[in-house]
Motif scaffolding. Structure first.
Motif, PDB file in Angstrom:
ATOM      1  N   SER A   2       8.166 -37.391  44.658  1.00  0.00           N
ATOM      2  CA  SER A   2       7.383 -36.356  44.421  1.00  0.00           C
ATOM      3  C   SER A   2       6.376 -36.872  43.683  1.00  0.00           C
ATOM      4  N   LEU A   3       5.092 -36.095  44.221  1.00  0.00           N
ATOM      5  CA  LEU A   3       3.973 -35.831  43.665  1.00  0.00           C
ATOM      6  C   LEU A   3       3.189 -34.455  43.566  1.00  0.00           C
ATOM      7  N   ASN A   4       3.442 -33.749  42.287  1.00  0.00           N
ATOM      8  CA  ASN A   4       2.959 -32.701  42.666  1.00  0.00           C
ATOM      9  C   ASN A   4       1.574 -32.254  41.416  1.00  0.00           C
ATOM     10  N   PRO A   5       0.814 -31.775  41.931  1.00  0.00           N
ATOM     11  CA  PRO A   5      -0.240 -31.347  40.975  1.00  0.00           C
ATOM     12  C   PRO A   5      -0.132 -30.674  40.487  1.00  0.00           C
ATOM     13  N   TYR A   6      -0.374 -30.754  38.550  1.00  0.00           N
ATOM     14  CA  TYR A   6       0.075 -29.768  37.618  1.00  0.00           C
ATOM     15  C   TYR A   6      -1.342 -29.387  36.646  1.00  0.00           C
ATOM     16  N   LEU A   7      -1.248 -28.041  37.253  1.00  0.00           N
ATOM     17  CA  LEU A   7      -2.444 -27.224  36.250  1.00  0.00           C
ATOM     18  C   LEU A   7      -2.649 -26.912  35.148  1.00  0.00           C
ATOM     19  N   THR A   8      -3.976 -27.377  33.942  1.00  0.00           N
ATOM     20  CA  THR A   8      -3.676 -26.952  32.749  1.00  0.00           C
ATOM     21  C   THR A   8      -5.061 -25.439  33.133  1.00  0.00           C
ATOM     22  N   PHE A   9      -4.332 -24.270  31.823  1.00  0.00           N
ATOM     23  CA  PHE A   9      -5.425 -23.624  32.194  1.00  0.00           C
ATOM     24  C   PHE A   9      -5.006 -23.042  29.838  1.00  0.00           C
ATOM     25  N   ASP A  10      -6.977 -22.364  30.093  1.00  0.00           N
ATOM     26  CA  ASP A  10      -6.878 -21.689  28.683  1.00  0.00           C
ATOM     27  C   ASP A  10      -6.420 -20.190  28.278  1.00  0.00           C
ATOM     28  N   GLY A  11      -5.303 -20.324  28.646  1.00  0.00           N
ATOM     29  CA  GLY A  11      -4.458 -18.288  28.620  1.00  0.00           C
ATOM     30  C   GLY A  11      -4.549 -17.625  29.705  1.00  0.00           C
ATOM     31  N   ASN A  12      -5.074 -18.122  30.365  1.00  0.00           N
ATOM     32  CA  ASN A  12      -5.017 -17.141  32.152  1.00  0.00           C
ATOM     33  C   ASN A  12      -3.883 -17.975  33.302  1.00  0.00           C
ATOM     34  N   CYS A  13      -3.206 -19.310  32.196  1.00  0.00           N
ATOM     35  CA  CYS A  13      -1.951 -19.714  33.100  1.00  0.00           C
ATOM     36  C   CYS A  13      -1.139 -18.695  34.458  1.00  0.00           C
ATOM     37  N   GLY A  14      -0.667 -17.825  33.553  1.00  0.00           N
ATOM     38  CA  GLY A  14      -0.202 -16.203  34.273  1.00  0.00           C
ATOM     39  C   GLY A  14      -0.427 -16.140  35.159  1.00  0.00           C
ATOM     40  N   GLU A  15      -1.853 -15.852  34.831  1.00  0.00           N
ATOM     41  CA  GLU A  15      -2.643 -14.522  35.786  1.00  0.00           C
ATOM     42  C   GLU A  15      -3.353 -15.735  37.375  1.00  0.00           C
ATOM     43  N   ALA A  16      -3.061 -16.393  36.937  1.00  0.00           N
ATOM     44  CA  ALA A  16      -3.909 -17.592  38.150  1.00  0.00           C
ATOM     45  C   ALA A  16      -2.647 -17.783  39.239  1.00  0.00           C
ATOM     46  N   PHE A  17      -1.567 -17.779  38.572  1.00  0.00           N
ATOM     47  CA  PHE A  17      -0.470 -18.060  38.903  1.00  0.00           C
ATOM     48  C   PHE A  17       0.558 -17.047  40.168  1.00  0.00           C
ATOM     49  N   ASP A  18       0.477 -16.047  39.254  1.00  0.00           N
ATOM     50  CA  ASP A  18       0.430 -14.513  40.056  1.00  0.00           C
ATOM     51  C   ASP A  18      -0.366 -14.299  41.074  1.00  0.00           C
ATOM     52  N   PHE A  19      -1.414 -15.206  40.867  1.00  0.00           N
ATOM     53  CA  PHE A  19      -2.678 -14.913  42.309  1.00  0.00           C
ATOM     54  C   PHE A  19      -1.919 -15.856  43.430  1.00  0.00           C
ATOM     55  N   TYR A  20      -1.690 -17.337  42.917  1.00  0.00           N
ATOM     56  CA  TYR A  20      -1.054 -18.382  43.716  1.00  0.00           C
ATOM     57  C   TYR A  20       0.213 -17.233  44.509  1.00  0.00           C
ATOM     58  N   LYS A  21       1.065 -17.151  43.901  1.00  0.00           N
ATOM     59  CA  LYS A  21       2.261 -16.541  44.580  1.00  0.00           C
ATOM     60  C   LYS A  21       1.547 -15.472  45.153  1.00  0.00           C
ATOM     61  N   SER A  22       0.919 -14.548  44.858  1.00  0.00           N
ATOM     62  CA  SER A  22       0.222 -13.925  46.149  1.00  0.00           C
ATOM     63  C   SER A  22      -0.358 -14.513  47.364  1.00  0.00           C
ATOM     64  N   VAL A  23      -0.879 -15.232  47.318  1.00  0.00           N
ATOM     65  CA  VAL A  23      -1.402 -15.967  48.353  1.00  0.00           C
ATOM     66  C   VAL A  23      -0.185 -16.774  49.290  1.00  0.00           C
ATOM     67  N   PHE A  24       0.896 -17.490  48.657  1.00  0.00           N
ATOM     68  CA  PHE A  24       1.545 -18.076  48.954  1.00  0.00           C
ATOM     69  C   PHE A  24       2.728 -17.924  49.137  1.00  0.00           C
ATOM     70  N   GLY A  25       3.424 -16.471  48.874  1.00  0.00           N
ATOM     71  CA  GLY A  25       4.275 -16.337  48.503  1.00  0.00           C
ATOM     72  C   GLY A  25       5.489 -16.681  47.645  1.00  0.00           C
ATOM     73  N   GLY A  26       6.097 -16.439  48.243  1.00  0.00           N
ATOM     74  CA  GLY A  26       8.384 -17.520  47.144  1.00  0.00           C
ATOM     75  C   GLY A  26       8.320 -16.818  46.020  1.00  0.00           C
ATOM     76  N   ASP A  27       8.621 -18.053  45.553  1.00  0.00           N
ATOM     77  CA  ASP A  27       8.951 -17.170  44.109  1.00  0.00           C
ATOM     78  C   ASP A  27       9.524 -18.799  43.195  1.00  0.00           C
ATOM     79  N   PHE A  28       8.684 -17.651  41.931  1.00  0.00           N
ATOM     80  CA  PHE A  28       8.669 -18.984  41.351  1.00  0.00           C
ATOM     81  C   PHE A  28      10.208 -20.332  40.291  1.00  0.00           C
ATOM     82  N   MET A  29      10.430 -21.435  40.814  1.00  0.00           N
ATOM     83  CA  MET A  29      11.104 -21.636  40.064  1.00  0.00           C
ATOM     84  C   MET A  29      11.224 -21.932  39.113  1.00  0.00           C
ATOM     85  N   MET A  30      10.476 -21.930  37.744  1.00  0.00           N
ATOM     86  CA  MET A  30      10.771 -21.431  36.316  1.00  0.00           C
ATOM     87  C   MET A  30       9.624 -20.923  35.616  1.00  0.00           C
TER      88      MET A  30
END
Length: 141
Positions: A2-30
């Motif tokens: 598998s190859l998966n993208p890994y994004l780095t943020f400067d303090g707003n990773c949680g906000e970004a991933f909450d947004f991605y979750k709202s777009v794509f659905g699903g649950d966080f694995m971790m």
């Protein structure tokens, strides 16, 4: 493999991933913060609430990310804040691929057993692409 993208943020990773979750659905694995890591990580108190790692399955792939944590994680540069994460088949496979990827490039973190139960390393290849190799060994400490 598998190859998966890994994004780095400067303090707003949680906000970004909450947004991605709202777009794509699903649950966080971790989803964990630097405060949940071992004390010897060298992360300053001002970074403890930042995301150390988050992963969100999207289709057959996993979008992963983290925040920077000061000097312990290197500088944040918008536009170059993406890595490719690869799950090798074995330690030998990881070592071989890491050596090839880092050859002519730059080793950031050598392949090693890490506290989350993986054999892990990071490098930048000779073309400037950031790589993370993560073999789940099931030996979380």
């Amino acid at each position: 493999m598998s190859l998966n993208p890994y994004l780095t943020f400067d303090g707003n990773c949680g906000e970004a991933f909450d947004f991605y979750k709202s777009v794509f659905g699903g649950d966080f694995m971790m989803r964990s913060t630097f405060a949940e890591g071992p004390p010897d990580m060298g992360v300053g108190d001002e970074f403890k609430d930042r995301i150390m790692h988050v992963s969100l399955p999207i289709g057959g792939n996993v979008l992963m990310g983290s925040d920077t944590a000061g000097d312990s994680s290197g500088p944040y540069v918008q536009g170059t804040n993406i890595s490719i994460s690869h799950a090798p088949d074995s330690k030998a496979d990881a070592d071989e691929k890491f050596a090839k990827l880092a050859g002519g490039g730059m080793e950031i973190m050598p392949m090693q057993d890490v506290f989350w139960g993986s054999y892990f390393g990071m490098c930048v290849d000779r073309f400037g692409v950031r790589w993370m190799l993560n073999l789940d060994t099931g030996n979380a400490s």
